[in-house]
Design a protein around this motif. Structure first.
Motif, PDB file in Angstrom:
ATOM      1  N   ALA A 189     -14.337  -6.533  -4.909  1.00 53.90           N
ATOM      2  CA  ALA A 189     -15.061  -5.886  -3.781  1.00 53.90           C
ATOM      3  C   ALA A 189     -14.067  -6.010  -2.730  1.00 53.90           C
ATOM      4  O   ALA A 189     -13.695  -4.916  -1.968  1.00 53.90           O
ATOM      5  CB  ALA A 189     -16.248  -6.618  -3.322  1.00 53.90           C
ATOM      6  N   GLN A 190     -13.161  -6.968  -2.462  1.00 51.77           N
ATOM      7  CA  GLN A 190     -12.203  -7.225  -1.459  1.00 51.77           C
ATOM      8  C   GLN A 190     -10.850  -6.392  -1.728  1.00 51.77           C
ATOM      9  O   GLN A 190     -10.375  -5.683  -0.971  1.00 51.77           O
ATOM     10  CB  GLN A 190     -11.813  -8.943  -1.327  1.00 51.77           C
ATOM     11  CG  GLN A 190     -10.733  -8.718  -0.302  1.00 51.77           C
ATOM     12  CD  GLN A 190     -11.216  -8.866   1.225  1.00 51.77           C
ATOM     13  OE1 GLN A 190     -12.435  -8.735   1.427  1.00 51.77           O
ATOM     14  NE2 GLN A 190     -10.214  -8.398   2.034  1.00 51.77           N
ATOM     15  N   ALA A 191     -10.805  -6.412  -3.134  1.00 51.79           N
ATOM     16  CA  ALA A 191      -9.381  -5.512  -3.544  1.00 51.79           C
ATOM     17  C   ALA A 191      -9.792  -4.060  -3.149  1.00 51.79           C
ATOM     18  O   ALA A 191      -8.826  -3.327  -2.975  1.00 51.79           O
ATOM     19  CB  ALA A 191      -9.220  -5.631  -4.942  1.00 51.79           C
ATOM     20  N   ASN A 192     -11.013  -3.551  -3.541  1.00 45.23           N
ATOM     21  CA  ASN A 192     -11.550  -2.351  -3.090  1.00 45.23           C
ATOM     22  C   ASN A 192     -11.220  -1.812  -1.823  1.00 45.23           C
ATOM     23  O   ASN A 192     -10.810  -0.610  -1.445  1.00 45.23           O
ATOM     24  CB  ASN A 192     -12.798  -1.920  -3.788  1.00 45.23           C
ATOM     25  CG  ASN A 192     -12.920  -1.869  -5.288  1.00 45.23           C
ATOM     26  OD1 ASN A 192     -11.978  -1.382  -5.917  1.00 45.23           O
ATOM     27  ND2 ASN A 192     -14.160  -2.080  -5.737  1.00 45.23           N
ATOM     28  N   ASP A 252      -8.762   4.259  -3.603  1.00 45.91           N
ATOM     29  CA  ASP A 252      -8.345   5.653  -3.018  1.00 45.91           C
ATOM     30  C   ASP A 252      -7.331   5.390  -1.883  1.00 45.91           C
ATOM     31  O   ASP A 252      -7.174   6.559  -1.226  1.00 45.91           O
ATOM     32  CB  ASP A 252      -9.832   6.134  -2.512  1.00 45.91           C
ATOM     33  CG  ASP A 252      -9.612   7.642  -2.294  1.00 45.91           C
ATOM     34  OD1 ASP A 252      -9.015   8.239  -3.324  1.00 45.91           O
ATOM     35  OD2 ASP A 252     -10.213   8.247  -1.505  1.00 45.91           O
ATOM     36  N   LYS A 253      -6.325   4.667  -2.224  1.00 45.11           N
ATOM     37  CA  LYS A 253      -5.173   4.514  -1.328  1.00 45.11           C
ATOM     38  C   LYS A 253      -3.910   4.880  -2.115  1.00 45.11           C
ATOM     39  O   LYS A 253      -3.898   4.671  -3.276  1.00 45.11           O
ATOM     40  CB  LYS A 253      -5.044   3.161  -0.681  1.00 45.11           C
ATOM     41  CG  LYS A 253      -6.156   2.483  -0.116  1.00 45.11           C
ATOM     42  CD  LYS A 253      -5.980   3.141   1.710  1.00 45.11           C
ATOM     43  CE  LYS A 253      -7.160   2.582   2.561  1.00 45.11           C
ATOM     44  NZ  LYS A 253      -8.367   2.354   2.132  1.00 45.11           N
ATOM     45  N   ARG A 265      -2.664   6.878  -6.873  1.00 45.54           N
ATOM     46  CA  ARG A 265      -3.830   6.429  -6.179  1.00 45.54           C
ATOM     47  C   ARG A 265      -4.682   5.663  -7.019  1.00 45.54           C
ATOM     48  O   ARG A 265      -4.951   5.861  -8.168  1.00 45.54           O
ATOM     49  CB  ARG A 265      -4.561   7.820  -5.767  1.00 45.54           C
ATOM     50  CG  ARG A 265      -5.777   7.586  -5.087  1.00 45.54           C
ATOM     51  CD  ARG A 265      -6.536   8.807  -4.746  1.00 45.54           C
ATOM     52  NE  ARG A 265      -6.854   9.733  -6.004  1.00 45.54           N
ATOM     53  CZ  ARG A 265      -8.048   9.849  -6.430  1.00 45.54           C
ATOM     54  NH1 ARG A 265      -9.113   9.346  -5.931  1.00 45.54           N
ATOM     55  NH2 ARG A 265      -8.329  10.326  -7.569  1.00 45.54           N
ATOM     56  N   VAL A 266      -5.070   4.740  -6.281  1.00 48.56           N
ATOM     57  CA  VAL A 266      -5.890   3.531  -7.205  1.00 48.56           C
ATOM     58  C   VAL A 266      -7.380   4.137  -7.354  1.00 48.56           C
ATOM     59  O   VAL A 266      -7.854   4.584  -6.294  1.00 48.56           O
ATOM     60  CB  VAL A 266      -5.952   2.216  -6.455  1.00 48.56           C
ATOM     61  CG1 VAL A 266      -6.951   1.244  -6.965  1.00 48.56           C
ATOM     62  CG2 VAL A 266      -4.528   1.507  -6.333  1.00 48.56           C
ATOM     63  N   ASP A 315      -8.323  -3.826 -16.494  1.00 53.54           N
ATOM     64  CA  ASP A 315      -7.036  -3.483 -16.033  1.00 53.54           C
ATOM     65  C   ASP A 315      -7.266  -2.403 -14.982  1.00 53.54           C
ATOM     66  O   ASP A 315      -8.598  -2.074 -14.583  1.00 53.54           O
ATOM     67  CB  ASP A 315      -6.425  -2.418 -17.180  1.00 53.54           C
ATOM     68  CG  ASP A 315      -7.278  -1.422 -17.802  1.00 53.54           C
ATOM     69  OD1 ASP A 315      -8.289  -0.843 -17.228  1.00 53.54           O
ATOM     70  OD2 ASP A 315      -6.659  -1.075 -19.064  1.00 53.54           O
ATOM     71  N   VAL A 316      -6.530  -2.170 -13.984  1.00 49.17           N
ATOM     72  CA  VAL A 316      -6.643  -1.623 -12.945  1.00 49.17           C
ATOM     73  C   VAL A 316      -6.191  -0.088 -13.237  1.00 49.17           C
ATOM     74  O   VAL A 316      -5.135   0.211 -13.895  1.00 49.17           O
ATOM     75  CB  VAL A 316      -5.669  -1.809 -11.876  1.00 49.17           C
ATOM     76  CG1 VAL A 316      -5.799  -1.107 -10.631  1.00 49.17           C
ATOM     77  CG2 VAL A 316      -6.050  -3.410 -11.324  1.00 49.17           C
ATOM     78  N   ARG A 317      -6.818   0.912 -12.886  1.00 49.94           N
ATOM     79  CA  ARG A 317      -6.685   2.365 -12.992  1.00 49.94           C
ATOM     80  C   ARG A 317      -6.066   3.062 -11.866  1.00 49.94           C
ATOM     81  O   ARG A 317      -6.714   2.836 -10.580  1.00 49.94           O
ATOM     82  CB  ARG A 317      -7.825   2.867 -13.301  1.00 49.94           C
ATOM     83  CG  ARG A 317      -8.761   2.350 -14.489  1.00 49.94           C
ATOM     84  CD  ARG A 317      -7.922   2.685 -15.824  1.00 49.94           C
ATOM     85  NE  ARG A 317      -8.584   1.893 -16.950  1.00 49.94           N
ATOM     86  CZ  ARG A 317      -8.622   2.488 -18.203  1.00 49.94           C
ATOM     87  NH1 ARG A 317      -8.036   3.773 -18.391  1.00 49.94           N
ATOM     88  NH2 ARG A 317      -8.956   1.907 -19.214  1.00 49.94           N
ATOM     89  N   VAL A 318      -5.146   3.766 -11.973  1.00 47.61           N
ATOM     90  CA  VAL A 318      -4.368   4.479 -11.119  1.00 47.61           C
ATOM     91  C   VAL A 318      -4.090   5.739 -11.630  1.00 47.61           C
ATOM     92  O   VAL A 318      -3.740   5.954 -12.799  1.00 47.61           O
ATOM     93  CB  VAL A 318      -3.025   3.929 -10.712  1.00 47.61           C
ATOM     94  CG1 VAL A 318      -2.313   4.640  -9.619  1.00 47.61           C
ATOM     95  CG2 VAL A 318      -3.096   2.388 -10.436  1.00 47.61           C
ATOM     96  N   ASP A 319      -4.471   6.874 -10.802  1.00 46.38           N
ATOM     97  CA  ASP A 319      -3.984   8.409 -11.312  1.00 46.38           C
ATOM     98  C   ASP A 319      -3.166   9.044 -10.366  1.00 46.38           C
ATOM     99  O   ASP A 319      -2.786   8.491  -9.425  1.00 46.38           O
ATOM    100  CB  ASP A 319      -5.427   9.078 -11.149  1.00 46.38           C
ATOM    101  CG  ASP A 319      -6.078   9.436  -9.957  1.00 46.38           C
ATOM    102  OD1 ASP A 319      -5.329   8.927  -8.950  1.00 46.38           O
ATOM    103  OD2 ASP A 319      -7.049  10.204 -10.019  1.00 46.38           O
ATOM    104  N   GLN A 320      -2.811  10.519 -10.757  1.00 49.00           N
ATOM    105  CA  GLN A 320      -1.820  11.146  -9.904  1.00 49.00           C
ATOM    106  C   GLN A 320      -0.597  10.389  -9.693  1.00 49.00           C
ATOM    107  O   GLN A 320       0.305  10.497  -8.786  1.00 49.00           O
ATOM    108  CB  GLN A 320      -2.244  11.674  -8.740  1.00 49.00           C
ATOM    109  CG  GLN A 320      -3.611  12.265  -8.830  1.00 49.00           C
ATOM    110  CD  GLN A 320      -4.258  12.805  -7.552  1.00 49.00           C
ATOM    111  OE1 GLN A 320      -3.481  13.076  -6.547  1.00 49.00           O
ATOM    112  NE2 GLN A 320      -5.491  13.171  -7.399  1.00 49.00           N
TER     113      GLN A 320
END
Length: 131
Positions: free
Chosen positions: A54-57, A62-63, A111-112, A121-126
């Motif tokens: 939650a804190q990481a979000n 979206d940054k 963008r996360v 795992d963490v997902r990042v796109d674009q």
């Protein structure tokens, strides 16, 4: 009285239509042209999500961020950094992965989109490669 109500109704419909068209035709974000909010390693991004999602979000979701790491897996339009961050690449960036290959240190900008608890795992796109 009926005429005033009819005018308010028409004004409301015109306003709602204007708002709808503004939102519908708003240009898409161009992550490559945006300035990065954060620059960090794949390991530190992953640890931030594992410690407190939650804190990481609130910080990263979206940054636009820059992530440094070692390519641990290469697929057609996707790379995995340090077995922890999955980066979906933009069109045309996939050819660079063939040249780079596994084991190369890279920095990507993207963008996360969140954290996948199942695969951890963490997902990042674009994503695009930084020179």
């Amino acid at each position: 009285m009926k005429r005033r109500l009819l005018l308010f109704l028409i004004a409301g419909i015109v306003a709602a239509t204007g708002i709808f068209l503004y939102v519908w035709y708003k240009p898409h974000r161009n992550i490559q042209n945006e300035k990065s909010k954060y620059s960090l390693t794949a390991g530190s991004l992953h640890e931030a999500y594992r410690a407190d999602e939650a804190q990481a979000n609130t910080h990263y979701l979206d940054k636009t961020i820059e992530i440094s790491g070692t390519i641990s897996d290469v697929q057609e339009n996707m790379i995995i950094l340090n077995d922890q961050v999955v980066c979906n690449l933009l069109e045309g960036e996939g050819m660079k992965t063939i040249q780079l290959g596994q084991g190369k240190k890279v920095t990507v900008k993207g963008r996360v989109t969140g954290y996948d608890e199942l695969f951890e795992d963490v997902r990042v796109d674009q994503c695009s490669f930084k020179e």
